[in-house]
Scaffold this active site. Structure first.
Site, PDB file in Angstrom:
ATOM      1  N   GLY A  63       0.769  -1.237   0.000  1.00  0.00           N
ATOM      2  CA  GLY A  63       0.000   0.000   0.000  1.00  0.00           C
ATOM      3  C   GLY A  63       0.796   1.280   0.000  1.00  0.00           C
ATOM      4  O   GLY A  63       0.218   2.358   0.134  1.00  0.00           O
ATOM      5  N   TRP A  65       2.371   2.959  -2.418  1.00  0.00           N
ATOM      6  CA  TRP A  65       2.005   3.881  -3.493  1.00  0.00           C
ATOM      7  C   TRP A  65       0.581   4.391  -3.320  1.00  0.00           C
ATOM      8  O   TRP A  65       0.301   5.561  -3.589  1.00  0.00           O
ATOM      9  CB  TRP A  65       2.170   3.192  -4.852  1.00  0.00           C
ATOM     10  CG  TRP A  65       3.589   3.214  -5.346  1.00  0.00           C
ATOM     11  CD1 TRP A  65       4.720   3.173  -4.587  1.00  0.00           C
ATOM     12  CD2 TRP A  65       4.025   3.292  -6.703  1.00  0.00           C
ATOM     13  NE1 TRP A  65       5.838   3.211  -5.388  1.00  0.00           N
ATOM     14  CE2 TRP A  65       5.437   3.278  -6.687  1.00  0.00           C
ATOM     15  CE3 TRP A  65       3.364   3.349  -7.917  1.00  0.00           C
ATOM     16  CZ2 TRP A  65       6.207   3.337  -7.851  1.00  0.00           C
ATOM     17  CZ3 TRP A  65       4.122   3.401  -9.084  1.00  0.00           C
ATOM     18  CH2 TRP A  65       5.513   3.398  -9.059  1.00  0.00           C
ATOM     19  N   ASP A  83      -4.066  -5.946  -6.314  1.00  0.00           N
ATOM     20  CA  ASP A  83      -2.886  -6.784  -6.095  1.00  0.00           C
ATOM     21  C   ASP A  83      -3.334  -8.219  -5.854  1.00  0.00           C
ATOM     22  O   ASP A  83      -4.433  -8.454  -5.337  1.00  0.00           O
ATOM     23  CB  ASP A  83      -2.062  -6.284  -4.903  1.00  0.00           C
ATOM     24  CG  ASP A  83      -0.617  -6.777  -4.958  1.00  0.00           C
ATOM     25  OD1 ASP A  83       0.294  -5.944  -5.170  1.00  0.00           O
ATOM     26  OD2 ASP A  83      -0.395  -7.986  -4.797  1.00  0.00           O
ATOM     27  N   ASP A  99      -5.562 -11.700  -9.077  1.00  0.00           N
ATOM     28  CA  ASP A  99      -4.443 -11.818 -10.009  1.00  0.00           C
ATOM     29  C   ASP A  99      -4.774 -11.031 -11.269  1.00  0.00           C
ATOM     30  O   ASP A  99      -5.636 -11.435 -12.061  1.00  0.00           O
ATOM     31  CB  ASP A  99      -4.206 -13.291 -10.339  1.00  0.00           C
ATOM     32  CG  ASP A  99      -2.946 -13.529 -11.151  1.00  0.00           C
ATOM     33  OD1 ASP A  99      -2.425 -12.559 -11.743  1.00  0.00           O
ATOM     34  OD2 ASP A  99      -2.475 -14.679 -11.195  1.00  0.00           O
ATOM     35  N   ASP A 124       3.584  -0.832 -10.046  1.00  0.00           N
ATOM     36  CA  ASP A 124       4.807  -1.255  -9.360  1.00  0.00           C
ATOM     37  C   ASP A 124       4.853  -2.787  -9.315  1.00  0.00           C
ATOM     38  O   ASP A 124       5.491  -3.376  -8.447  1.00  0.00           O
ATOM     39  CB  ASP A 124       4.842  -0.670  -7.943  1.00  0.00           C
ATOM     40  CG  ASP A 124       6.251  -0.623  -7.362  1.00  0.00           C
ATOM     41  OD1 ASP A 124       7.207  -0.464  -8.142  1.00  0.00           O
ATOM     42  OD2 ASP A 124       6.401  -0.749  -6.136  1.00  0.00           O
ATOM     43  N   LYS A 164       7.115   0.344 -13.296  1.00  0.00           N
ATOM     44  CA  LYS A 164       8.416  -0.252 -12.987  1.00  0.00           C
ATOM     45  C   LYS A 164       8.773  -1.265 -14.064  1.00  0.00           C
ATOM     46  O   LYS A 164       7.978  -2.148 -14.374  1.00  0.00           O
ATOM     47  CB  LYS A 164       8.383  -0.936 -11.622  1.00  0.00           C
ATOM     48  CG  LYS A 164       9.687  -1.672 -11.280  1.00  0.00           C
ATOM     49  CD  LYS A 164       9.794  -2.018  -9.808  1.00  0.00           C
ATOM     50  CE  LYS A 164       8.765  -3.018  -9.364  1.00  0.00           C
ATOM     51  NZ  LYS A 164       8.876  -3.306  -7.912  1.00  0.00           N
TER      52      LYS A 164
END
Length: 209
Positions: A63, A65, A83, A99, A124, A164
């Site tokens: 958490g 971000w 997530d 997922d 991320d 990322k």
């Protein structure tokens, strides 16, 4: 457990983690992870998130971000996070556990976004690392491809994307794909990113499609 031996690399990671300046600072400031500082540094340089914006945060747990994003978006903003791992609630964040690679999870996420367009997509995401580049890099590139596809589905014109990416096979091709649909793309290596990590962040602004 006595028969399990830690590798030298895992021991090194543990030592680095608990002696890490940013880990200690995050704990002191009540932030969920050191990753929060990466987004804060990107925000300081690129001003991606403004009050009232709608933000999608992919790979959100634990958490860090989302904490930064919801503070920047404010009461009039909206943060939708996803997530595969569980995440403790954050006031102002609509969290979906699942997922992201599965179509049913994508559809559930799109339902939460609704008809309104998104201003910023953050990712991320990273796969569970095996230590083998030939395995890890394709998995990582697959995730960033999915994040870019999410942009195509929900991002508003002139919207922003921060993702990322691990440098290696497929990186240059991915950079070209991002540049094709955003006006400006910058590569960032935040100070809070470990120096030996191959991770960088592509910060793209001015979505063109």
């Amino acid at each position: 457990m006595s028969g399990i031996k830690r590798t030298a690399s895992s021991n090194r990671w543990m030592l680095e983690h608990f002696d890490d300046h940013y880990v200690k600072l995050a704990q002191k400031m009540g932030l969920r992870s050191r990753a929060a500082f990466k987004l804060e540094e990107i925000q300081q340089k690129d001003q991606l998130i403004r009050p009232g914006m709608t933000v999608v945060d992919l790979g959100a747990a634990p958490g860090g971000w989302s904490q930064v994003a919801v503070k920047l978006a404010g009461d009039r903003g909206k943060v939708i996070a996803c997530d595969i791992l569980p995440m403790d609630p954050i006031v102002g964040v609509d969290f979906l556990q699942g997922d992201f690679r599965e179509d049913k999870v994508l559809q559930a996420l799109l339902t939460r976004v609704g008809d309104a367009k998104v201003d910023v997509v953050l990712s991320d995401m990273a796969p569970n690392m095996s230590g083998s580049d030939s395995v890890d890099q394709p998995r990582a590139m697959y995730l960033v491809e999915l994040a870019l596809d999410m942009c195509h589905q929900v991002l508003a014109p002139n919207g922003c994307f921060a993702v990322k990416v691990f440098q290696g096979e497929g990186f240059d091709e991915y950079m070209k794909a991002v540049k094709a649909v955003f006006k400006v793309v910058k590569t960032r290596k935040p100070d809070s990113s470990r120096a030996r990590s191959r991770e960088v962040y592509l910060v793209a602004t001015g979505y063109k499609l």
